[in-house]
Design a protein around this motif. Structure first.
Motif, PDB file in Angstrom:
ATOM      1  N   CYS A   2      -8.603  -0.109   0.936  1.00 61.27           N
ATOM      2  CA  CYS A   2      -7.586   0.575   0.143  1.00 61.27           C
ATOM      3  C   CYS A   2      -7.213  -0.249  -1.090  1.00 61.27           C
ATOM      4  CB  CYS A   2      -6.360   0.845   1.004  1.00 61.27           C
ATOM      5  SG  CYS A   2      -5.128   1.864   0.194  1.00 61.27           S
ATOM      6  N   LEU A  26      -6.607   7.552   0.709  1.00 56.06           N
ATOM      7  CA  LEU A  26      -6.908   6.433   1.596  1.00 56.06           C
ATOM      8  C   LEU A  26      -5.630   5.680   1.984  1.00 56.06           C
ATOM      9  CD1 LEU A  26      -9.039   4.802   3.070  1.00 56.06           C
ATOM     10  CD2 LEU A  26      -9.396   3.486   0.985  1.00 56.06           C
ATOM     11  N   ALA A  27      -4.730   5.475   1.015  1.00 58.38           N
ATOM     12  CA  ALA A  27      -3.468   4.779   1.292  1.00 58.38           C
ATOM     13  C   ALA A  27      -2.633   5.563   2.297  1.00 58.38           C
ATOM     14  CB  ALA A  27      -2.688   4.558  -0.002  1.00 58.38           C
ATOM     15  N   ALA A  29      -7.425   6.884  -4.051  1.00 56.85           N
ATOM     16  CA  ALA A  29      -6.734   5.741  -3.452  1.00 56.85           C
ATOM     17  C   ALA A  29      -5.480   6.208  -2.718  1.00 56.85           C
ATOM     18  CB  ALA A  29      -6.375   4.719  -4.521  1.00 56.85           C
ATOM     19  N   VAL A  58       0.847  -1.196   0.000  1.00 52.31           N
ATOM     20  CA  VAL A  58       0.000   0.000   0.000  1.00 52.31           C
ATOM     21  C   VAL A  58       0.883   1.248   0.000  1.00 52.31           C
ATOM     22  CG1 VAL A  58      -1.623   1.353   1.401  1.00 52.31           C
ATOM     23  CG2 VAL A  58      -2.030  -1.077   1.037  1.00 52.31           C
TER      24      VAL A  58
END
Length: 121
Positions: free
Chosen positions: A71, A33-34, A30, A17
């Protein structure tokens, strides 16, 4: 999948991630969120402190894996597969090679604690 296999997968997914966060092909949502997932995973302070019986380990067992799964769903499959391959063995002995990445998180939490103490006084 048993608990040991999940823990091993989690050990690869967290750095994957992180690698996806730095990749230009990762969508912006993304990446946000990551960044939150990596910050939460590396933060020395948990949402629910570990010293609270049973509930203290909920974030390690339920919340963090759920955030990582969410994620992963936001990252394109081929990109995340590439990140997983690059993340293999990234932590070696189970500790991040660059421990100093945790310094900003410690400083942020110290500032938050100081602000709370000042507000209470």
């Amino acid at each position: 999948m048993n608990l040991k296999e999940r823990a091993k997968k989690l050990k690869t997914d967290i750095p994957a991630v992180f690698l996806a966060l730095k990749d230009k092909r990762t969508p912006w949502y993304a990446k946000i969120l990551a960044a939150a997932v990596v910050a939460y995973a590396l933060s020395p302070i948990d949402l629910i402190p570990d010293f609270i019986p049973v509930l203290g380990y909920l974030d390690d067992v339920i919340i963090l894996p759920a955030l990582i799964a969410l994620c992963i769903k936001c990252i394109p499959k081929d990109l995340f597969a590439d990140c997983r391959v690059r993340a293999q063995g990234m932590w070696g002995d189970g500790k991040p090679a660059k421990w100093y990445y945790a310094i900003p998180f410690v400083l942020i939490w110290l500032v938050i604690i100081a602000l709370i103490v000042v507000a209470l006084i």
